[in-house]
Design a protein around this motif. Structure first.
Motif, PDB file in Angstrom:
ATOM      1  N   HIS A 106       0.846  -1.198   0.000  1.00 35.32           N
ATOM      2  CA  HIS A 106       0.000   0.000   0.000  1.00 35.32           C
ATOM      3  C   HIS A 106       0.881   1.248   0.000  1.00 35.32           C
ATOM      4  O   HIS A 106       0.608   2.220  -0.726  1.00 35.32           O
ATOM      5  N   ALA A 107       1.928   1.227   0.825  1.00 34.26           N
ATOM      6  CA  ALA A 107       2.844   2.364   0.906  1.00 34.26           C
ATOM      7  C   ALA A 107       3.587   2.556  -0.411  1.00 34.26           C
ATOM      8  O   ALA A 107       3.800   3.690  -0.852  1.00 34.26           O
ATOM      9  N   VAL A 108       3.980   1.450  -1.048  1.00 36.33           N
ATOM     10  CA  VAL A 108       4.662   1.523  -2.342  1.00 36.33           C
ATOM     11  C   VAL A 108       3.744   2.158  -3.382  1.00 36.33           C
ATOM     12  O   VAL A 108       4.147   3.061  -4.122  1.00 36.33           O
ATOM     13  N   ARG A 109       2.512   1.690  -3.433  1.00 34.82           N
ATOM     14  CA  ARG A 109       1.556   2.220  -4.408  1.00 34.82           C
ATOM     15  C   ARG A 109       1.298   3.714  -4.168  1.00 34.82           C
ATOM     16  O   ARG A 109       1.174   4.491  -5.123  1.00 34.82           O
ATOM     17  N   ARG A 110       1.256   4.119  -2.923  1.00 31.63           N
ATOM     18  CA  ARG A 110       0.989   5.524  -2.581  1.00 31.63           C
ATOM     19  C   ARG A 110       2.202   6.428  -2.859  1.00 31.63           C
ATOM     20  O   ARG A 110       2.095   7.446  -3.545  1.00 31.63           O
ATOM     21  N   ASP A 111       3.368   6.049  -2.353  1.00 33.34           N
ATOM     22  CA  ASP A 111       4.541   6.923  -2.398  1.00 33.34           C
ATOM     23  C   ASP A 111       5.310   6.863  -3.714  1.00 33.34           C
ATOM     24  O   ASP A 111       6.015   7.814  -4.054  1.00 33.34           O
ATOM     25  N   LEU A 112       5.177   5.756  -4.434  1.00 33.38           N
ATOM     26  CA  LEU A 112       5.952   5.595  -5.672  1.00 33.38           C
ATOM     27  C   LEU A 112       5.045   5.609  -6.899  1.00 33.38           C
ATOM     28  O   LEU A 112       5.377   5.053  -7.943  1.00 33.38           O
ATOM     29  N   LYS A 113       3.903   6.265  -6.779  1.00 36.83           N
ATOM     30  CA  LYS A 113       2.912   6.248  -7.858  1.00 36.83           C
ATOM     31  C   LYS A 113       3.393   6.926  -9.128  1.00 36.83           C
ATOM     32  O   LYS A 113       2.851   6.684 -10.208  1.00 36.83           O
ATOM     33  N   ASN A 114       4.401   7.779  -9.028  1.00 36.10           N
ATOM     34  CA  ASN A 114       4.916   8.461 -10.215  1.00 36.10           C
ATOM     35  C   ASN A 114       5.977   7.655 -10.952  1.00 36.10           C
ATOM     36  O   ASN A 114       6.508   8.108 -11.977  1.00 36.10           O
ATOM     37  N   PHE A 115       6.282   6.467 -10.438  1.00 39.08           N
ATOM     38  CA  PHE A 115       7.249   5.590 -11.087  1.00 39.08           C
ATOM     39  C   PHE A 115       6.522   4.452 -11.796  1.00 39.08           C
ATOM     40  O   PHE A 115       5.432   4.049 -11.402  1.00 39.08           O
TER      41      PHE A 115
ATOM     42  N   TYR B 253       8.228  -1.009 -13.979  1.00 36.31           N
ATOM     43  CA  TYR B 253       9.618  -1.391 -14.276  1.00 36.31           C
ATOM     44  C   TYR B 253      10.575  -0.720 -13.294  1.00 36.31           C
ATOM     45  O   TYR B 253      11.458  -1.377 -12.717  1.00 36.31           O
ATOM     46  N   GLN B 254      10.414   0.585 -13.087  1.00 33.17           N
ATOM     47  CA  GLN B 254      11.298   1.309 -12.178  1.00 33.17           C
ATOM     48  C   GLN B 254      11.177   0.801 -10.749  1.00 33.17           C
ATOM     49  O   GLN B 254      12.178   0.625 -10.051  1.00 33.17           O
ATOM     50  N   ILE B 255       9.948   0.564 -10.318  1.00 31.43           N
ATOM     51  CA  ILE B 255       9.734   0.077  -8.950  1.00 31.43           C
ATOM     52  C   ILE B 255      10.358  -1.304  -8.769  1.00 31.43           C
ATOM     53  O   ILE B 255      11.031  -1.577  -7.760  1.00 31.43           O
ATOM     54  N   SER B 256      10.157  -2.177  -9.754  1.00 33.76           N
ATOM     55  CA  SER B 256      10.684  -3.530  -9.647  1.00 33.76           C
ATOM     56  C   SER B 256      12.214  -3.538  -9.653  1.00 33.76           C
ATOM     57  O   SER B 256      12.851  -4.228  -8.853  1.00 33.76           O
ATOM     58  N   MET B 257      12.800  -2.739 -10.544  1.00 34.75           N
ATOM     59  CA  MET B 257      14.261  -2.656 -10.583  1.00 34.75           C
ATOM     60  C   MET B 257      14.806  -1.999  -9.321  1.00 34.75           C
ATOM     61  O   MET B 257      15.874  -2.381  -8.820  1.00 34.75           O
ATOM     62  N   ALA B 258      14.083  -1.022  -8.783  1.00 35.08           N
ATOM     63  CA  ALA B 258      14.507  -0.374  -7.538  1.00 35.08           C
ATOM     64  C   ALA B 258      14.512  -1.363  -6.381  1.00 35.08           C
ATOM     65  O   ALA B 258      15.404  -1.333  -5.523  1.00 35.08           O
ATOM     66  N   ASP B 259      13.523  -2.251  -6.369  1.00 37.44           N
ATOM     67  CA  ASP B 259      13.482  -3.263  -5.306  1.00 37.44           C
ATOM     68  C   ASP B 259      14.631  -4.253  -5.465  1.00 37.44           C
ATOM     69  O   ASP B 259      15.309  -4.587  -4.491  1.00 37.44           O
ATOM     70  N   ILE B 260      14.866  -4.698  -6.692  1.00 37.99           N
ATOM     71  CA  ILE B 260      15.939  -5.664  -6.949  1.00 37.99           C
ATOM     72  C   ILE B 260      17.306  -5.079  -6.597  1.00 37.99           C
ATOM     73  O   ILE B 260      18.181  -5.777  -6.063  1.00 37.99           O
ATOM     74  N   THR B 261      17.498  -3.781  -6.878  1.00 40.33           N
ATOM     75  CA  THR B 261      18.807  -3.138  -6.657  1.00 40.33           C
ATOM     76  C   THR B 261      18.888  -2.403  -5.320  1.00 40.33           C
ATOM     77  O   THR B 261      19.812  -1.599  -5.102  1.00 40.33           O
ATOM     78  N   ASN B 262      17.925  -2.661  -4.433  1.00 38.09           N
ATOM     79  CA  ASN B 262      17.930  -2.089  -3.076  1.00 38.09           C
ATOM     80  C   ASN B 262      17.898  -0.561  -3.073  1.00 38.09           C
ATOM     81  O   ASN B 262      18.584   0.087  -2.269  1.00 38.09           O
ATOM     82  N   CYS B 263      17.098   0.012  -3.954  1.00 34.22           N
ATOM     83  CA  CYS B 263      17.021   1.471  -4.058  1.00 34.22           C
ATOM     84  C   CYS B 263      15.705   2.051  -3.540  1.00 34.22           C
ATOM     85  O   CYS B 263      15.466   3.253  -3.673  1.00 34.22           O
ATOM     86  N   ILE B 264      14.834   1.208  -2.997  1.00 34.06           N
ATOM     87  CA  ILE B 264      13.656   1.725  -2.302  1.00 34.06           C
ATOM     88  C   ILE B 264      14.067   1.961  -0.857  1.00 34.06           C
ATOM     89  O   ILE B 264      14.548   1.046  -0.180  1.00 34.06           O
ATOM     90  N   ARG B 265      13.901   3.205  -0.406  1.00 34.31           N
ATOM     91  CA  ARG B 265      14.390   3.587   0.920  1.00 34.31           C
ATOM     92  C   ARG B 265      13.273   4.198   1.766  1.00 34.31           C
ATOM     93  O   ARG B 265      12.268   4.680   1.242  1.00 34.31           O
ATOM     94  N   THR B 266      13.488   4.214   3.072  1.00 33.80           N
ATOM     95  CA  THR B 266      12.548   4.865   3.979  1.00 33.80           C
ATOM     96  C   THR B 266      12.963   6.319   4.163  1.00 33.80           C
ATOM     97  O   THR B 266      14.152   6.628   4.278  1.00 33.80           O
ATOM     98  N   ARG B 267      11.992   7.222   4.170  1.00 37.92           N
ATOM     99  CA  ARG B 267      12.299   8.645   4.329  1.00 37.92           C
ATOM    100  C   ARG B 267      12.802   8.958   5.738  1.00 37.92           C
ATOM    101  O   ARG B 267      13.559   9.921   5.949  1.00 37.92           O
TER     102      ARG B 267
END
Length: 295
Positions: A204-213, A216-230
């Motif tokens: 839910h948080a991913v869908r809300r905060d990363l809605k502009n991505f 593909y970007q979200i999936s690659m960000a998860d694989i490469t450890n680039c999703i971070r907590t603010r």
């Protein structure tokens, strides 16, 4: 299954009370049931469900005018539903659905918390892949996603409707899947919910905060450890788990419960962002050694 309900008959002394003839037919019916899709469907039944869920019309709209449906059960009791465009060969397969039946017991932590100590009758999605016969290559608008080999057919909502009818008619609690990529969890979350409210809160948080991505970007960000907590910049990683399409009353009741919903709200409070510079660098590095379909 009740196969012994008629097997003893005192009229036949020669074989210790086993009455042959009718009983042979009974075993044939049981064996025949094992060969059917989920023990109950033959091809004409699935064709009827295609009409009911809108998949048959979808094929017409896609100019797929001659499709071939094949059902089989393999030695491991996985049920295969394959659809071919025009000719039955692997290159023409447009739907590849493999499911099994299983009794599912939630983890001990969930049983102690939100769920009762019980088992659930589930249809497990072992594999689901679709292929668009008109598109051989991916586009900028719909790029190749990690683990994806071919452009998809766009039939997911119709397959979800098909699964609902199958589970309902089979008196199952629901469909169960364990998405190995975050983009799959996001694609399924309209109909499926994670059994674990913490995992549901995260997507839910991913869908809300990363809605502009893009996915593909979200999936690659998860694989490469680039999703971070603010809050502290730590890596926020997707963790696969049981995602369920609820059908039975008791399963729907669980997901509609105030206890489950409050837990989801608690866990979705996390604030997320993507480190875009790191994403670009890490993506280039990982794709030097692996193809996207291998991720």
């Amino acid at each position: 299954m009740g196969i012994f309900s008629k097997i003893f008959n005192s009229n036949n002394n020669e074989f210790a009370g086993i009455s042959f003839g009718d009983d042979f037919n009974l075993f044939e019916r049981e064996d025949s049931a094992h060969k059917k899709f989920l023990g109950r469907y033959v091809e004409k039944d699935i064709q009827a469900l295609f009409n009911k869920c809108g998949l048959a019309q979808f094929f017409k709209d896609k100019k797929i005018l001659k499709y071939i449906l094949k059902l089989k059960v393999d030695d491991t009791m996985i049920h295969h539903l394959d659809v071919y465009n025009d000719e039955e060969k692997e290159a023409n397969k447009i739907i590849d659905l493999r499911i099994s039946e299983s009794r599912f017991s939630p983890s001990e932590s969930l049983r102690k918390g939100l769920l009762a100590n019980m088992t659930y009758d589930m249809i497990v999605i072992e594999w689901l892949a679709t292929r668009n016969p008109e598109k051989k290559k991916f586009s900028k608008e719909k790029p190749q996603l990690p683990g994806q080999k071919n452009p998809t057919l766009g039939s997911l909502k119709y397959l979800m409707a098909l699964m609902y009818h199958v589970a309902k008619e089979s008196t199952k609690d629901g469909f169960l899947d364990v998405p190995d990529h975050i983009h799959l969890a996001l694609m399924y979350m309209k109909e499926f919910k994670f059994l674990d409210p913490q995992k549901e809160g995260f997507v839910h948080a991913v869908r809300r905060d990363l809605k502009n991505f893009s996915l593909y970007q979200i999936s690659m960000a998860d694989i490469t450890n680039c999703i971070r907590t603010r809050k502290d910049g730590n890596v926020a990683k997707y963790s696969p788990g049981e995602q369920i399409f609820p059908v039975s009353r008791r399963m729907v009741k669980y997901f509609n419960s105030s206890a489950y919903k409050s837990k989801v709200k608690e866990y979705e409070k996390i604030k997320l962002f993507i480190d875009e510079k790191e994403l670009e660098k890490n993506t280039m590095e990982i794709l030097e050694n692996k193809k996207i379909a291998e991720l």
